[in-house]
Enzyme design. Structure first.
Site, PDB file in Angstrom:
ATOM      1  N   HIS A 187      43.698   3.760  26.609  1.00  0.00           N
ATOM      2  CA  HIS A 187      43.102   2.483  26.850  1.00  0.00           C
ATOM      3  C   HIS A 187      43.706   1.289  25.919  1.00  0.00           C
ATOM      4  CE1 HIS A 187      41.114   3.817  23.040  1.00  0.00           C
ATOM      5  NE2 HIS A 187      40.789   2.655  22.858  1.00  0.00           N
ATOM      6  N   HIS A 241      43.231  -0.664  23.417  1.00  0.00           N
ATOM      7  CA  HIS A 241      42.898  -1.158  22.113  1.00  0.00           C
ATOM      8  C   HIS A 241      44.020  -0.966  21.168  1.00  0.00           C
ATOM      9  CE1 HIS A 241      38.118  -0.986  22.581  1.00  0.00           C
ATOM     10  NE2 HIS A 241      38.913  -2.201  22.795  1.00  0.00           N
ATOM     11  N   ASP A 250      45.132   0.319  18.587  1.00  0.00           N
ATOM     12  CA  ASP A 250      45.317   1.537  17.672  1.00  0.00           C
ATOM     13  C   ASP A 250      45.969   2.620  18.588  1.00  0.00           C
ATOM     14  OD1 ASP A 250      42.672   1.295  18.422  1.00  0.00           O
ATOM     15  OD2 ASP A 250      42.160   2.847  17.076  1.00  0.00           O
ATOM     16  N   HIS A 251      45.860   2.482  19.914  1.00  0.00           N
ATOM     17  CA  HIS A 251      46.104   3.337  20.819  1.00  0.00           C
ATOM     18  C   HIS A 251      47.685   2.834  21.605  1.00  0.00           C
ATOM     19  CE1 HIS A 251      42.589   6.061  20.638  1.00  0.00           C
ATOM     20  NE2 HIS A 251      42.148   5.233  19.990  1.00  0.00           N
ATOM     21  N   HIS A 257      33.675   3.659  27.110  1.00  0.00           N
ATOM     22  CA  HIS A 257      34.138   2.845  25.894  1.00  0.00           C
ATOM     23  C   HIS A 257      34.090   1.262  26.234  1.00  0.00           C
ATOM     24  CE1 HIS A 257      35.399   2.511  21.885  1.00  0.00           C
ATOM     25  NE2 HIS A 257      36.799   2.084  22.405  1.00  0.00           N
ATOM     26  N   ASP A 283      39.148   7.216  23.358  1.00  0.00           N
ATOM     27  CA  ASP A 283      37.714   6.858  22.442  1.00  0.00           C
ATOM     28  C   ASP A 283      36.841   6.873  23.540  1.00  0.00           C
ATOM     29  OD1 ASP A 283      39.752   6.418  20.801  1.00  0.00           O
ATOM     30  OD2 ASP A 283      38.922   4.558  20.355  1.00  0.00           O
ATOM     31  N   HIS A 292      40.227  11.165  15.286  1.00  0.00           N
ATOM     32  CA  HIS A 292      39.905   9.647  15.194  1.00  0.00           C
ATOM     33  C   HIS A 292      38.935   9.359  14.395  1.00  0.00           C
ATOM     34  CE1 HIS A 292      38.666   5.882  17.192  1.00  0.00           C
ATOM     35  NE2 HIS A 292      39.804   5.834  17.463  1.00  0.00           N
TER      36      HIS A 292
END
Length: 301
Positions: A60, A62, A64-65, A140, A210, A268
């Protein structure tokens, strides 16, 4: 099948912890799963050859990914990469990466192929003669997918003693591996089961990060050999988990238990906790076979 954890902590990189990224080696293929900041540094620390990575799966959008992806692509160019790179991720991943490449005038010298995902149903997104990858729709704050990596069934294994016993010529070995019976010169039909061994059972790995607690994924990941499931919070912060659409360690373990997977790997983690051992202790109250991801750890699955 080997899994190397490059990063497994939530939100932001820190001195000793990295955001989500991992490398799955399966059937001599290397699949990069998510690409948080610092991924290429972690690849170097773990002595992984950049040139062997041809597929990247982004869960996805976001940061941090995937914030490490543009840097990795840039480094590939500087290393004079020739192999095409295929990126599988949510719609928008192409626009983000191409904008950065255009404004920095840093076009790669290799083929860059985007496979944008939009479906809310599980779908086959990658397949070759050895491996196939399906999406796992997650729940999410933005459109998110996990990924199910599955080995295909191998050919049967040759029983060398048996074929030598019947003095079968090598030119027939491939047909035997493909499951065919053999007719000898004297007219005797030798059943394939006598000439071969069963192949190993195909293995599977499910990556889920997530997501909020979501039992809808259970039929997709059912009886997977290994499940990596996010466990951002402990039960004491379950209200925060619900608010941010993440999971607790107990919720991850509950999914593993209901899906009857063989092993559960937690990851995570929120960095608010002083030790990740508490995640394992909490999850084991529901599911017995729990492992903890941590940066730099490899699992032989």
């Amino acid at each position: 099948m080997k899994l190397t954890i490059l990063g497994c902590y939530a939100a932001t990189p820190r001195t000793l912890t990295n955001p989500t990224s991992q490398l799955l080696e399966i059937k001599n293929r290397l699949f990069l799963i998510d690409c948080g900041e610092g991924t290429q540094v972690q690849l170097r620390k773990n002595k992984i050859k950049f040139s062997k990575i041809n597929q990247v799966f982004i869960s996805h959008l976001h940061g941090d990914h995937f914030y490490g992806l543009i840097g990795l692509i840039s480094t590939f160019s500087l290393l004079n990469r020739n192999n095409d790179l295929h990126i599988y991720g949510p719609k928008g991943i192409r626009e983000i990466i191409m904008l950065q490449l255009r404004l920095s005038n840093s076009w790669p010298n290799f083929g860059l192929h985007f496979h944008e995902l939009t479906s809310n149903q599980s779908e086959l997104v990658y397949e070759d003669e050895k491996v196939m990858v399906k999406t796992i729709p997650l729940k999410h704050r933005v459109y998110t997918n996990g990924f199910l990596f599955q080995e295909k069934i191998d050919k049967r294994k040759l029983n060398v003693e048996a074929v030598q016993k019947y003095q079968i010529e090598k030119c027939y070995y491939q047909n035997i591996k493909n499951g065919k019976d053999i007719l000898l010169d004297d007219g005797t039909l030798v059943n394939n089961a006598e000439l071969t061994f069963d192949p190993e059972s195909p293995r599977s790995y499910a990556f889920c990060s997530d997501t909020a607690y979501n039992e809808a994924i259970i039929p997709i990941i059912e009886k997977a050999d290994v499940l990596y499931h996010e466990s951002t919070f402990l039960k004491s912060e379950e209200n925060l988990a619900a608010k941010t659409m993440h999971c607790t360690a107990i919720e991850a373990a509950t999914i593993a238990d209901k899906a009857q997977v063989k092993k559960l790997i937690l990851g995570h983690y929120s960095t608010r906790y002083d030790t990740i051992n508490r995640f394992k202790e909490e999850a084991e109250t529901v599911f017995p076979n729990v492992l903890l991801a941590d940066d730099g750890i490899s699992f032989d699955l």
